[in-house]
Design a protein around this motif. Sequence first.
Motif, PDB file in Angstrom:
ATOM      1  N   GLU A 139      40.304  51.343 -46.519  1.00  0.00           N
ATOM      2  CA  GLU A 139      40.197  51.786 -45.127  1.00  0.00           C
ATOM      3  C   GLU A 139      38.823  51.397 -44.599  1.00  0.00           C
ATOM      4  O   GLU A 139      37.838  51.409 -45.342  1.00  0.00           O
TER       5      GLU A 139
ATOM      6  N   TYR B 179      38.845  54.844 -49.613  1.00  0.00           N
ATOM      7  CA  TYR B 179      38.488  55.325 -48.281  1.00  0.00           C
ATOM      8  C   TYR B 179      36.968  55.351 -48.137  1.00  0.00           C
ATOM      9  O   TYR B 179      36.252  55.702 -49.070  1.00  0.00           O
TER      10      TYR B 179
ATOM     11  N   ALA C 179      43.224  49.006 -43.818  1.00  0.00           N
ATOM     12  CA  ALA C 179      43.667  50.077 -42.923  1.00  0.00           C
ATOM     13  C   ALA C 179      42.526  50.385 -41.955  1.00  0.00           C
ATOM     14  O   ALA C 179      41.460  50.836 -42.368  1.00  0.00           O
TER      15      ALA C 179
ATOM     16  N   GLN D 210      40.643  52.296 -39.042  1.00  0.00           N
ATOM     17  CA  GLN D 210      40.557  53.582 -38.345  1.00  0.00           C
ATOM     18  C   GLN D 210      39.629  53.442 -37.149  1.00  0.00           C
ATOM     19  O   GLN D 210      38.430  53.202 -37.302  1.00  0.00           O
TER      20      GLN D 210
ATOM     21  N   TRP E 171      44.923  53.310 -39.622  1.00  0.00           N
ATOM     22  CA  TRP E 171      44.727  54.585 -40.333  1.00  0.00           C
ATOM     23  C   TRP E 171      44.515  55.677 -39.301  1.00  0.00           C
ATOM     24  O   TRP E 171      43.647  55.561 -38.424  1.00  0.00           O
TER      25      TRP E 171
END
Length: 290
Positions: free
Chosen positions: A183, A160, A263, A265, A17
């Motif tokens: 995420e 998220y 995802a 990050q 991400w």
Amino acid sequence: MTESVSLKPALGEFGVWLGSRGIAPELAVEIESLGYGAAWIGSSPDADLAWVEPALEQTSTLQLATGIVNIWTAPAAAVAKSYHRIEEAHPGRFLLGVGVGHPEATQQYQKPYDALVSYLDELDSGFQGAPVPNSRRVLAALGPRVLRLAAERSAGAHPYLTTPEHTGTARHLLGNTVFLAPEHKVVLTTDADEARAVGRKFIGFYLGLRNYVNNWLRLGFTDEDVRKPGSDRLIDALVAYGTPDAIARRLNEHLDAGADHVAVQVLGSSRPEKLVPALTELAGALGLTG
């Protein structure tokens, strides 16, 4: 009549991400070579999605996804036109993530659920009569109502800033046939104080956004936890840190809770010269192969 979802998008178990509005082809090549299945592009990309084709042209298996296109700033008709342009050139390699963004950041933010439903209706109408199919779109979803909408009107959900516990709840609400791709943020350090400082730098903004705060309260965090700058308990739940193996174990908790794809990050490493080495370390711990 909207299309029924029969297959989940195939993005592999882990993606990357990026808090950018596009992706350079060179970075896309690096991410693909490490074995990640997708690159998610945040920060509300423009409706033209002009960055997609150059990255797909330089890669062969990597999926690109938006995390997310903001319904208030990217008109549905223009997004549908871009989707079909991309799909014609690179079939099955682009996943459209859409969402309502943050009420505090959007002046026209009113009746967001109704606005999202209307946006999906426009995507169904599509470009020159060609819809954006349910199977190639996902919704940013945190609460039960939008999670259910994601199951009904898209391939699934892209939550998220959540936890594996939220993933378990989301899986229950979505059912087993719907795609779920949370995420999760990571900091590659074994120093807890350093990791929390980096995490707070990024999460502080979200502590002022009621949709995220309300979601954390639903998960059992207290008013004290979600008061700025955020408790250690909250930061530790939202940001994985430690050795690459420890981070991998935390990310795998999402898969164990029902996620199809996570995802990842990486915080504090936005420049490619720092990001790629960090992703390389994580790829080894996650068992990815290029």
